[in-house]
Design an enzyme around this catalytic site. Structure first.
Site, PDB file in Angstrom:
ATOM      1  N   GLU A 169       7.486  29.419  32.568  1.00  0.00           N
ATOM      2  CA  GLU A 169       8.627  29.811  31.738  1.00  0.00           C
ATOM      3  C   GLU A 169       9.287  28.635  31.019  1.00  0.00           C
ATOM      4  OE1 GLU A 169      11.384  32.284  33.909  1.00  0.00           O
ATOM      5  OE2 GLU A 169       9.887  33.833  34.227  1.00  0.00           O
ATOM      6  N   GLU A 352       4.488  37.252  37.167  1.00  0.00           N
ATOM      7  CA  GLU A 352       5.703  37.594  37.912  1.00  0.00           C
ATOM      8  C   GLU A 352       6.181  38.962  37.472  1.00  0.00           C
ATOM      9  OE1 GLU A 352       9.007  34.806  37.777  1.00  0.00           O
ATOM     10  OE2 GLU A 352       7.663  33.103  38.112  1.00  0.00           O
TER      11      GLU A 352
HETATM   12  C1  PNW Z   1      12.007  33.565  36.801  1.00  0.00           C
HETATM   13  N1  PNW Z   1      16.710  35.203  32.671  1.00  0.00           N
HETATM   14  O1  PNW Z   1      13.207  33.037  36.323  1.00  0.00           O
HETATM   15  C2  PNW Z   1      11.420  32.419  37.555  1.00  0.00           C
HETATM   16  O2  PNW Z   1      10.109  32.070  37.178  1.00  0.00           O
HETATM   17  C3  PNW Z   1      11.549  32.542  39.036  1.00  0.00           C
HETATM   18  O3  PNW Z   1      11.551  31.256  39.602  1.00  0.00           O
HETATM   19  C4  PNW Z   1      12.790  33.340  39.382  1.00  0.00           C
HETATM   20  O4  PNW Z   1      13.069  33.343  40.742  1.00  0.00           O
HETATM   21  C5  PNW Z   1      12.559  34.748  38.857  1.00  0.00           C
HETATM   22  O5  PNW Z   1      12.256  34.744  37.473  1.00  0.00           O
HETATM   23  C6  PNW Z   1      13.724  35.702  39.088  1.00  0.00           C
HETATM   24  O6  PNW Z   1      14.851  35.306  38.358  1.00  0.00           O
HETATM   25  C7  PNW Z   1      14.043  33.646  35.428  1.00  0.00           C
HETATM   26  O7  PNW Z   1      17.906  34.847  32.725  1.00  0.00           O
HETATM   27  C8  PNW Z   1      15.354  33.211  35.408  1.00  0.00           C
HETATM   28  O8  PNW Z   1      16.297  36.013  31.811  1.00  0.00           O
HETATM   29  C9  PNW Z   1      16.226  33.728  34.505  1.00  0.00           C
HETATM   30  C10 PNW Z   1      15.799  34.697  33.603  1.00  0.00           C
HETATM   31  C11 PNW Z   1      14.480  35.129  33.607  1.00  0.00           C
HETATM   32  C12 PNW Z   1      13.608  34.607  34.537  1.00  0.00           C
END
Ligand code: PNW
Length: 443
Positions: A169, A352
């Site tokens: 990401e 994911e």
């Molecule tokens: C992902 N948003 O993070 C990450 O790859 C993981 O480490 C994390 O635990 C998981 O999604 C759940 O959040 C994100 O704000 C963090 O859109 C924030 C966002 C999306 C994905």
């Protein structure tokens, strides 16, 4: 949740679960690990919802054997974890720390001994702090340091890792880490964060070349995507949605698939040098897709620094994160990728997909999470429908194996198929663990 039987998936479909290093490992001072930007950020007052850090997290660094047993019991064919760069090269540009690599060496062998394919992500946001002090991803040199770290890691783990993922990401690391400051390193540059996009992508391209020289295993990147829906049927809202789509879904994918940067965002691209776009467009074998929810967007208020504004999407149930549960968005997204990138699109693995709920043990000590079962059921049907639509999807990884340290949310958001008591470190498989195990073990 549909009561009809889940349709069959193609033979050889990869079933997995995902985690990341700083979210589960703990052991932050063990065996020569150096500090990362997340150690620094989590220890800064006011950054994390519950004031916690990843110092211990799930203590996976010391409990990995128990966690591999949980993976084996689940019956997954693959496990996606990340390697902590500050364990492998604690100073960022000094010697490689063999003891740090030893941990992953044992983990990989243990996974293979249990019939689980190791899928390794090289950068899941835990940049060595000394590299941040030298400019972090705003500095071009960091891309070269990343390729060196990729080389050293692949020299040790080589073909035993069955799929290499360079970055996790990069959009979230740019936007939340350097745009809005909600994530480490906490910079608030808004659109001036563009160099972080470019240098991460350059690092990816250089790392692909380094990996190709060391391994015959396939190579991927894991991007997050969100189908974007205009709030109203107006030109202004549609333009705002198109701008957000260019930012969230195309900024990192257009250059990876040979199309250069979307130009409508007006970024200052002075850091892009001749030849960089060719490095970035090196062929990848798999596109990792992280999907959580769609995004509603409308035209911004007068004077806004951004060309869009978010609006909640009505009509969906919500997770404990207040994210809408929208499996239709996953089918829509996979179709959008196929239409947009056509024959340039490599096979996709959903790297994911998952949800947070306030799961807790009942009086008998069991953890029931019917909402997560419904979530996974819906999203897997969406993947199956996308495959029937003609999208080449070859795997699906649940986020996450374990409840873990959810970044700025600390321990307040539980994404696991396995409940973790963070006082005792007791692991309790939830009902979703049994459901997923039974689904993927169908003959
Ligand atoms: C992902 N948003 O993070 C990450 O790859 C993981 O480490 C994390 O635990 C998981 O999604 C759940 O959040 C994100 O704000 C963090 O859109 C924030 C966002 C999306 C994905």
């Amino acid at each position: 949740m549909s009561t009809a039987a889940m349709p069959e998936f193609p033979a050889g479909f990869r079933w997995g679960v995902s985690t990341s290093a700083y979210q589960i490992e703990g052991g932050v001072d063990a065996d020569g690990r150096g500090p990362s930007i997340w150690d620094t950020f989590a220890r800064s007052p006011g950054r994390i919802a519950d004031g916690s850090t990843g110092d211990v997290a799930c203590d996976h660094y010391h409990r990995h054997a128990e966690d591999v047993a949980l993976l084996a019991g689940l019956g997954v064919s693959a496990y996606r974890f990340s390697i902590a760069w500050p364990r492998v090269r604690p100073t960022g540009d000094g010697p490689v720390n063999a003891a740090g690599l030893d941990f992953y060496d044992r983990l990989v062998d243990d996974l293979l001994a249990h019939g689980v394919d190791p899928v390794a992500t090289l950068f899941h946001w835990d940049l060595p702090q000394p590299l941040e002090d030298a400019g972090g991803w705003l500095a071009r040199d960091t891309a070269h340091r990343f390729a060196e770290y990729a080389d050293a890691t692949a020299a040790r783990l080589g073909d035993r890792v069955k799929l290499w993922i360079t970055l996790n990401e990069p959009f979230i690391h740019m936007s939340l880490g350097h745009g809005t400051g909600e994530h480490a390193p906490g910079r608030t540059l808004l659109f001036d964060a563009f160099p972080v996009a470019h240098h991460q992508l350059l690092g990816h391209g250089l790392a692909v070349a380094a990996l190709r020289a060391r391994t015959a295993s396939p190579v991927a990147i894991a991007n997050n995507y969100s189908p974007v829906r205009p709030a109203g049927d107006t030109d202004a809202d549609r333009a705002a949605a198109a701008a957000y789509e260019a930012l969230h879904n195309r900024l990192f994918t257009d250059p990876l698939l040979g199309r250069g940067y979307p130009d409508e965002l007006g970024f200052d691209t002075a850091v892009v040098r001749a030849g960089d776009l060719d490095v970035i467009a090196a062929p990848i074998d798999v596109l990792g897709v992280n999907y959580y929810n769609p995004t509603g967007v409308r035209a911004p208020a007068e004077g806004s620094p951004l060309p869009f504004e978010f609006v909640p999407l009505d009509g969906y149930p919500r997770t404990a994160f207040d994210w809408p549960v929208a499996p239709d968005g996953l089918r829509e997204l996979l179709g959008w990728l196929r239409r947009t990138y056509a024959d340039d699109l490599p096979p996709i693995q959903v790297t994911e997909s998952g949800c947070a709920y306030d799961d807790a043990p009942d009086a008998d000590g069991r953890v029931h999470d019917p909402e997560r079962i419904a979530y996974l059921d819906g999203h897997l049907r969406a993947v199956r429908a996308a495959i029937a639509d003609g999208v080449d999807v070859t795997g699906y990884f649940v986020w996450s194996l374990l409840d873990n340290w959810e970044w700025a949310e600390g321990f307040t958001k539980r994404f696991g198929l396995v409940h973790v008591d963070f006082d005792t470190q007791a692991r309790t498989p939830k009902s979703s663990y049994a459901w997923f195990r039974d689904l993927i073990s169908r003959p």
